[in-house]
Design a protein around this motif. Structure first.
Motif, PDB file in Angstrom:
ATOM      1  N   LYS A  47      46.888  35.017  49.820  1.00  0.00           N
ATOM      2  CA  LYS A  47      47.403  33.771  50.375  1.00  0.00           C
ATOM      3  C   LYS A  47      47.847  33.965  51.816  1.00  0.00           C
ATOM      4  O   LYS A  47      47.619  33.099  52.682  1.00  0.00           O
ATOM      5  N   GLU A  75      47.457  38.155  44.710  1.00  0.00           N
ATOM      6  CA  GLU A  75      47.278  36.723  45.000  1.00  0.00           C
ATOM      7  C   GLU A  75      48.087  36.310  46.218  1.00  0.00           C
ATOM      8  O   GLU A  75      47.621  35.537  47.058  1.00  0.00           O
ATOM      9  N   ARG A  76      49.302  36.834  46.335  1.00  0.00           N
ATOM     10  CA  ARG A  76      50.141  36.480  47.470  1.00  0.00           C
ATOM     11  C   ARG A  76      49.640  37.103  48.766  1.00  0.00           C
ATOM     12  O   ARG A  76      49.743  36.499  49.846  1.00  0.00           O
TER      13      ARG A  76
END
Length: 438
Positions: A104, A100-101
């Motif tokens: 991002k 997820e990071r």
């Protein structure tokens, strides 16, 4: 019913545009449904009204409302849908967080690239606009100088012609005098009579038709207003360019369209809010409504239930031919009881049409506006981070006014339909769910 809904596949409750459960869904004529705000943004980007799923094109006058049945069903599903079991393996959870990071990071880089392109476009546009204005100003300046110099040369030619004419008359007068002078005796006793005779002869021999030079004059300050008029022409060109940029600006702003719904519990008892929460009108009689701390009790105002505390937001309100209205945003903490002054210091950033036909930005002091065309639809744009509230004539795209301030509280859209004025102002204010093409 909730348990039955939870057994249905989740895809039936997902908006095809945002892939999330429907929020205020609207159904288009072809039968497909989307979040109203998603659909409004989609149409604003494409500058046409068509179904995002089947591409069927609709009429520009299409005005959507929330599908209440689908909205209720979607809300029930959201509350009752099965929750995913927590991951047993902590490693899987950590890996997911890492992914997820990483995603991002990619989105941030992509957004930064888009931002750079936006900056570059704005720099190029500003260079183009200001260069054109500089060229126009230099051209106008040269035209002023040329006109002044030509006028000066014309006046010099006129003066030369007048001087020649005067000299010619002087020569004629001298010649007439010389030809008509008789010999005059100068005996002692006749000296006085001789002088008198000379004066009479000179007077009688002047030409009978002489030009009246007392009415001939040269204006010593001929250029009054010349530079001002040239500058006024430049100002008109600047206004025209500002209006062009405003139209382009509004097209870009419309992608920030949001769904706005009136909060009936804030409405003054004189006001009637429609069931779909999109219209409000003044009834000229007190409605039977429960007392509520958020309700306006003295001035016929109403707020939207949405509160905005960051980001950008745009909505449009149909004002039609109404004689009086007010629109804008207010702090959630504004005074709603008793008498108060509508101004930014008290948490109101609003624009009004007064009963006398005067448009006013309720600043401190109030700013009178003079739009070229009477707006029938007003666009309101809130840029919370930049501290700006802007108003536009939605049909023409012309910018009307912008408040500049610093916001700390959440802001609610604000509406006041104005007094009835003997039935001439009974029409409602209408929050739009679709936008004009400009």
């Amino acid at each position: 019913m909730a348990s039955t809904i939870s057994l249905l596949p989740e895809k039936h409750f997902l908006c095809p545009l945002c892939s999330d459960i429907f929020t205020s869904p609207a159904t288009v004529p072809c039968g497909h449904s989307f979040c109203l705000s998603c659909l409004s943004r989609y149409w604003a980007r494409r500058q046409s009204k068509c179904c995002p799923h089947c591409k069927r094109v609709f009429e520009d006058k299409l005005d959507l409302t929330v599908n209440r049945i689908l909205a209720d069903v979607s809300d029930n599903y959201r509350k009752s849908r099965p929750q995913k079991a927590p991951e047993d393996d902590g490693v899987v959870g950590v890996e997911q967080m890492i992914q997820e990071r990483l995603q991002k990071i990619e989105r941030l880089k992509s957004s930064l690239e888009l931002q750079k392109n936006s900056y570059l476009r704005e720099v190029r546009e500003s260079q183009k606009v200001f260069s054109a204005l500089v060229v126009a100003m230099e051209k106008s300046h040269r035209a002023v100088i040329t006109a002044i110099e030509e006028r000066q040369r014309a006046e010099e030619r006129r003066v030369d012609a007048l001087v020649r004419e005067l000299k010619q008359e002087i020569r004629g007068l001298r010649e007439e005098t010389d030809e008509s002078d008789p010999p005059i005796p100068f005996s002692g006793d006749e000296g006085g009579d001789a002088k008198e005779s000379e004066a009479k002869i000179g007077a009688t021999t002047l030409p009978s038709k002489m030009k009246d030079w007392s009415k001939v004059a040269i204006e010593t300050d001929p250029c009054i207003g010349v530079t001002r008029k040239a500058l006024s022409d430049i100002v008109e060109k600047v206004k025209s360019e500002v209006n062009r940029l405003s139209k382009c600006e509004l097209k870009r702003i419309q992608k920030y369209a949001v769904d706005v719904n009136l909060s009936a519990k804030t409405a003054h008892p004189f006001l009637s809010v429609s069931d779909d929460r999109k219209q409000v009108r003044h009834t000229n009689k007190l409605q039977e409504v429960p007392e509520h701390p958020t309700r306006f009790d003295r001035v016929a105002n109403v707020l939207a239930k949405e509160a905005f505390g960051g980001g950008r937001f745009y909505w449009e309100v149909g004002v039609g031919d109404k004689l009086e209205w007010s629109l804008g945003v207010v702090r959630g903490s504004v005074n709603r009881k008793g008498k108060f002054t509508v101004c930014p210091a008290n948490g109101f950033w609003t624009l009004s049409l007064k009963a006398g036909g005067q448009y006013v930005a309720n600043a401190a002091p109030p700013a009178a506006l003079a739009p070229q065309h009477r707006p029938r639809r007003v666009g309101v744009f809130l840029d919370y981070a930049e501290g700006r509230v802007s108003f536009y004539c939605a049909e023409s795209g012309v910018h009307l006014y912008t408040f500049a301030d610093t916001f700390t509280d959440k802001l609610h859209p604000f509406f006041s339909p104005g007094r009835v004025h003997g039935g001439r102002n009974a029409a409602p204010l209408v929050i739009s769910s679709s936008f004009c093409s400009i």
